[in-house]
Write an enzyme that holds these catalytic residues in place. Sequence first.
Site, mmCIF file in Angstrom:
data_model
loop_
_atom_site.group_PDB
_atom_site.id
_atom_site.type_symbol
_atom_site.label_atom_id
_atom_site.label_comp_id
_atom_site.label_asym_id
_atom_site.label_seq_id
_atom_site.Cartn_x
_atom_site.Cartn_y
_atom_site.Cartn_z
ATOM 1 N N TYR A 5 -48.553 30.823 -28.197
ATOM 2 C CA TYR A 5 -48.151 29.465 -27.826
ATOM 3 C C TYR A 5 -49.384 28.556 -27.707
ATOM 4 C CZ TYR A 5 -43.371 31.090 -26.962
ATOM 5 O OH TYR A 5 -42.095 31.586 -27.117
ATOM 6 N N CYS A 19 -32.408 49.316 -19.920
ATOM 7 C CA CYS A 19 -32.608 48.395 -21.040
ATOM 8 C C CYS A 19 -33.031 49.252 -22.221
ATOM 9 C CB CYS A 19 -33.701 47.387 -20.714
ATOM 10 S SG CYS A 19 -34.263 46.532 -22.198
ATOM 11 N N GLU A 56 -48.891 35.019 -26.454
ATOM 12 C CA GLU A 56 -47.785 35.070 -27.422
ATOM 13 C C GLU A 56 -47.916 34.027 -28.550
ATOM 14 O OE1 GLU A 56 -47.353 36.845 -24.800
ATOM 15 O OE2 GLU A 56 -45.967 38.373 -25.485
ATOM 16 N N GLN A 93 -30.165 42.720 -28.635
ATOM 17 C CA GLN A 93 -28.935 42.197 -29.223
ATOM 18 C C GLN A 93 -28.276 41.085 -28.415
ATOM 19 O OE1 GLN A 93 -27.606 46.366 -30.816
ATOM 20 N NE2 GLN A 93 -25.979 44.911 -31.246
ATOM 21 N N CYS A 153 -26.829 40.759 -21.660
ATOM 22 C CA CYS A 153 -27.376 42.086 -21.910
ATOM 23 C C CYS A 153 -26.292 42.972 -22.498
ATOM 24 C CB CYS A 153 -27.896 42.689 -20.606
ATOM 25 S SG CYS A 153 -28.428 44.397 -20.809
ATOM 26 N N ALA A 206 -39.117 42.499 -17.904
ATOM 27 C CA ALA A 206 -38.271 41.314 -18.040
ATOM 28 C C ALA A 206 -36.849 41.743 -18.373
ATOM 29 C CB ALA A 206 -38.852 40.389 -19.104
ATOM 30 N N GLY A 229 -39.303 29.926 -19.504
ATOM 31 C CA GLY A 229 -40.296 28.881 -19.719
ATOM 32 C C GLY A 229 -39.747 27.478 -19.467
ATOM 33 N N HIS A 261 -46.049 35.595 -31.607
ATOM 34 C CA HIS A 261 -44.697 35.714 -32.163
ATOM 35 C C HIS A 261 -44.717 35.894 -33.677
ATOM 36 C CE1 HIS A 261 -42.562 35.426 -28.525
ATOM 37 N NE2 HIS A 261 -42.804 34.160 -28.287
ATOM 38 N N LYS A 290 -34.530 55.195 -31.987
ATOM 39 C CA LYS A 290 -33.407 54.792 -31.142
ATOM 40 C C LYS A 290 -33.190 55.796 -30.008
ATOM 41 C CE LYS A 290 -30.974 51.589 -33.981
ATOM 42 N NZ LYS A 290 -29.702 51.075 -34.474
ATOM 43 N N ARG A 317 -50.999 34.100 -18.004
ATOM 44 C CA ARG A 317 -50.625 35.149 -18.974
ATOM 45 C C ARG A 317 -51.586 35.073 -20.145
ATOM 46 N NH1 ARG A 317 -44.811 36.539 -20.881
ATOM 47 N NH2 ARG A 317 -45.228 38.347 -22.181
HETATM 48 P P1 NAP Z 1 -21.137 47.255 -41.549
HETATM 49 O O1 NAP Z 1 -22.251 46.638 -40.850
HETATM 50 O O2 NAP Z 1 -19.838 46.553 -41.658
HETATM 51 O O3 NAP Z 1 -21.657 47.599 -43.020
HETATM 52 C C1 NAP Z 1 -20.862 48.184 -43.985
HETATM 53 C C2 NAP Z 1 -21.616 48.290 -45.305
HETATM 54 O O4 NAP Z 1 -20.777 48.894 -46.242
HETATM 55 C C3 NAP Z 1 -22.036 46.962 -45.851
HETATM 56 O O5 NAP Z 1 -23.348 47.101 -46.377
HETATM 57 C C4 NAP Z 1 -21.040 46.685 -46.968
HETATM 58 O O6 NAP Z 1 -21.748 46.010 -47.980
HETATM 59 C C5 NAP Z 1 -20.579 48.065 -47.381
HETATM 60 N N1 NAP Z 1 -19.178 48.142 -47.748
HETATM 61 C C6 NAP Z 1 -18.122 47.532 -47.153
HETATM 62 N N2 NAP Z 1 -16.970 47.884 -47.759
HETATM 63 C C7 NAP Z 1 -17.305 48.730 -48.740
HETATM 64 C C8 NAP Z 1 -16.550 49.426 -49.741
HETATM 65 N N3 NAP Z 1 -15.218 49.315 -49.812
HETATM 66 N N4 NAP Z 1 -17.216 50.197 -50.607
HETATM 67 C C9 NAP Z 1 -18.554 50.305 -50.559
HETATM 68 N N5 NAP Z 1 -19.316 49.669 -49.653
HETATM 69 C C10 NAP Z 1 -18.695 48.896 -48.750
HETATM 70 O O7 NAP Z 1 -20.777 48.653 -40.945
HETATM 71 P P2 NAP Z 1 -21.695 49.827 -40.435
HETATM 72 O O8 NAP Z 1 -22.978 49.916 -41.149
HETATM 73 O O9 NAP Z 1 -20.806 51.014 -40.477
HETATM 74 O O10 NAP Z 1 -22.000 49.465 -38.971
HETATM 75 C C11 NAP Z 1 -20.961 49.339 -38.046
HETATM 76 C C12 NAP Z 1 -21.409 48.530 -36.886
HETATM 77 O O11 NAP Z 1 -22.238 49.302 -36.046
HETATM 78 C C13 NAP Z 1 -22.223 47.328 -37.320
HETATM 79 O O12 NAP Z 1 -21.418 46.195 -37.416
HETATM 80 C C14 NAP Z 1 -23.216 47.199 -36.267
HETATM 81 O O13 NAP Z 1 -22.880 46.184 -35.362
HETATM 82 C C15 NAP Z 1 -23.242 48.513 -35.531
HETATM 83 N N6 NAP Z 1 -24.556 49.070 -35.742
HETATM 84 C C16 NAP Z 1 -25.613 48.285 -35.492
HETATM 85 C C17 NAP Z 1 -26.851 48.758 -35.704
HETATM 86 C C18 NAP Z 1 -28.044 47.889 -35.422
HETATM 87 O O14 NAP Z 1 -29.111 48.173 -35.891
HETATM 88 N N7 NAP Z 1 -27.935 46.824 -34.683
HETATM 89 C C19 NAP Z 1 -27.035 50.031 -36.166
HETATM 90 C C20 NAP Z 1 -25.928 50.819 -36.423
HETATM 91 C C21 NAP Z 1 -24.685 50.319 -36.206
HETATM 92 P P3 NAP Z 1 -21.096 45.469 -49.332
HETATM 93 O O15 NAP Z 1 -19.730 45.011 -48.968
HETATM 94 O O16 NAP Z 1 -22.028 44.390 -49.786
HETATM 95 O O17 NAP Z 1 -21.119 46.619 -50.261
HETATM 96 FE FE1 SF4 Z 2 -32.373 45.280 -22.991
HETATM 97 FE FE2 SF4 Z 2 -29.992 44.300 -22.658
HETATM 98 FE FE3 SF4 Z 2 -31.758 42.910 -24.067
HETATM 99 FE FE4 SF4 Z 2 -30.709 45.135 -25.097
HETATM 100 S S1 SF4 Z 2 -29.621 43.261 -24.598
HETATM 101 S S2 SF4 Z 2 -32.884 44.555 -25.020
HETATM 102 S S3 SF4 Z 2 -30.452 46.379 -23.275
HETATM 103 S S4 SF4 Z 2 -31.867 43.412 -21.914
#
Ligand code: NAP
Ligand code: SF4
Length: 675
Positions: free
Chosen positions: A167, A335, A165, A340, A354, A311, A59, A253, A422, A215
């Site tokens: 706007y 995609c 959207e 993220q 990306c 897109a 935009g 949005h 997912k 659009r």
């Molecule tokens: P995380 O994001 O680091 O979360 C860990 C969780 O465990 C937190 O809620 C934390 O909260 C808790 N924790 C940490 N140490 C702890 C301990 N000693 N005892 C009990 N609880 C504890 O790790 P994750 O969930 O394993 O994910 C890993 C990575 O995968 C993420 O960073 C993320 O980027 C990626 N991922 C992303 C998505 C998404 O949707 N974008 C989905 C899945 C995975 P407290 O410390 O408050 O208890």
């Molecule tokens: Fe798609 Fe890449 Fe954006 Fe994820 S980061 S939504 S894979 S364009």
Amino acid sequence: MTNYPHLLKPLDLRHVTLKNRVLMGSMHTGLEERGDWDRVAEYYAERARGGVGLMVTGGIAPNEEGGVFPGAAGLYTPEDIANHRKVTDRVHEAGGRIAMQILHAGRYAYGPNCVSASPVKSPISPFPPKELDEEGIEKQIADFATTAARAREAGYDGVEVMGSEGYFINQFLVTHVNKRTDRWGGSYENRMRLPIEIMKRVRAAVGEDFIIIYRLSMIDLVPDGSTFDEVVQLAREIEKAGASIINTGIGWHEARIPTIATSVPRAAFAWVTKKLMGKVSIPVITSNRINTPEVAESVLAEGCADMVSMARPFLADPDFVKKAEEGRAAEIAPCIGCNQACLDHTFSGKISSCLVNPKACFETEIVVEPAATKKKVAVVGAGPAGLSVAMTAAERGHVVKLFDKAGEIGGQLNMAKVIPGKEEFHGLVDWFGTMIAKTGVELRLNTEATAEMLEGFDEVVVATGVTPRDPQIPGQERENVLSYIDVLRGGAEVGQRVAVIGAGGIGFDVSEYLVHAGESPTEDLELWKEEWGVGDPEETRGGLAKGGPHPHAPARQVTLMQRKAKALGKGLGKTTGWIHRAALKMKGVEMVGGVNYEKIDETGLHVSFGEARETPKVIECDNVVLCAGQVSERGLADTLEAKGVKAHVIGGAELAAELDAKRAIDQGVRLGAAL
Ligand code: NAP
Ligand code: SF4
């Protein structure tokens, strides 16, 4: 004979013919505001070389008050026009066509000078807009027309007038923002006056031989949104006023229904565009969650639209069209709809890129060229980091061996793909499989690489990933305690009442997995619409279902916990976190923060609250699932270091905190390009 006869068919727009039915939809990249116009030009030129029929830029504001944020890119000065000329020249040299989007944010503008139909603040901005008077409205219309004329001067093939959207233009159309009683408010004829005037004046400013896309918001997904009769009425008026093409906008949005996230079914809104087919005589474009040539082809074959807009898929793969044409669809980087590295970056003021393709918007920085010296490269770990470095290095001519102790590639991605919503991760793992085969990587599965096996290589890359963190909770060795790996990979049986320890990305994912049974709504459009409350705009204003969201009963009763006293899910994606939180709330997941984990016994999980460990409570459950984060798997890295072997350690093996596929793939591709 192509597999995509509808998609690859040219589109006649009278003064010009587009070579296919693929539109690269508008995406804000953040590059324009940084002033590096060679980089902007290369970003678009790369996509033009990939064969897309028409591109729309991110935009561009028609004036200061309409910019999405103060300082948002506009087309105001001769210097701005010259900068844009660099882009259009490069695109045309590459055989492409490009239209510039004119985006006036209205009350969505993140600044104190924002303007709108009425002073109704939006729920997604802290700034209440100023109500425009007659003169102010005339200025906005004139600025649209002037900007379109300048776009033509800058060499664009057309403009897209952003009318959806939620706007500026959209804000005049609906009564929940437009409270005016003059000729710009009240009746629908009056509320439509702004878009029609803009379209007429833009057409007059650019002449006949110039593409104008409008659009149009076809389903607002907000209370008091347009009816479909109003949508059709507007579309006909917009055609009369001079538009060449009508593009589809889905949802404002501020809508509380996801419209583009990964959990939205593919082509989830093509049926909305289809309703407009036959009601206007100019081409109609559909959009949202179309990410493969197969889906795009079927949408066109079913008569939902004349053209398809994608897109984000063009961030993931600039060669989308070329690969489809050449019968190489399996090589298209998919995609996955995660947002993220694209929209989450945009909303954090970072340059878009990306997750799957870190070269997007970094075309001039990450250059993958044939290697000067061919090397023998060993990569240990076939997760996202290892796969990325292996295929990038192999593409450059290195001889690459990739080891993994598991029987399949993908690492942690294999856990993501079983989560309802997912499913796109299946495509990502498949794509990595295709690419390592194509680039000639030698894959050694079921092989735990030892230091001895890594002797004789010129480069060694350790991408061994992570292992679950041990939360050291008394009783965690009991049989009723499972790790997320047992649940997502091991097929462990899980009881009806579950306590989930840890509310990071994985805690949320595991909870989502546990509350669902049967078909994932992402694979069943009608079910998904029912769950989120998407209705038919022919029956209900804005397309909000009469009874609201209607989630199916949860398969289990889940309590999700963290030790931090904050709201759960704060660290999830900026543009998708609300969806994960809303989805779990719909399924009755109880979210509890500020807990101390005291012990686990046969009754369940004993917790207390606060520093003084007060108000002890037992969360009665059949199973406790540990999702307490992860630590780096450094066994091999440490052994190599002790032996004095130099190795590159990347991905989770290097840093487990904030480990995610985005960082892993980025590191892998950058290292692969540098070896
Ligand atoms: P995380 O994001 O680091 O979360 C860990 C969780 O465990 C937190 O809620 C934390 O909260 C808790 N924790 C940490 N140490 C702890 C301990 N000693 N005892 C009990 N609880 C504890 O790790 P994750 O969930 O394993 O994910 C890993 C990575 O995968 C993420 O960073 C993320 O980027 C990626 N991922 C992303 C998505 C998404 O949707 N974008 C989905 C899945 C995975 P407290 O410390 O408050 O208890
Ligand atoms: Fe798609 Fe890449 Fe954006 Fe994820 S980061 S939504 S894979 S364009």
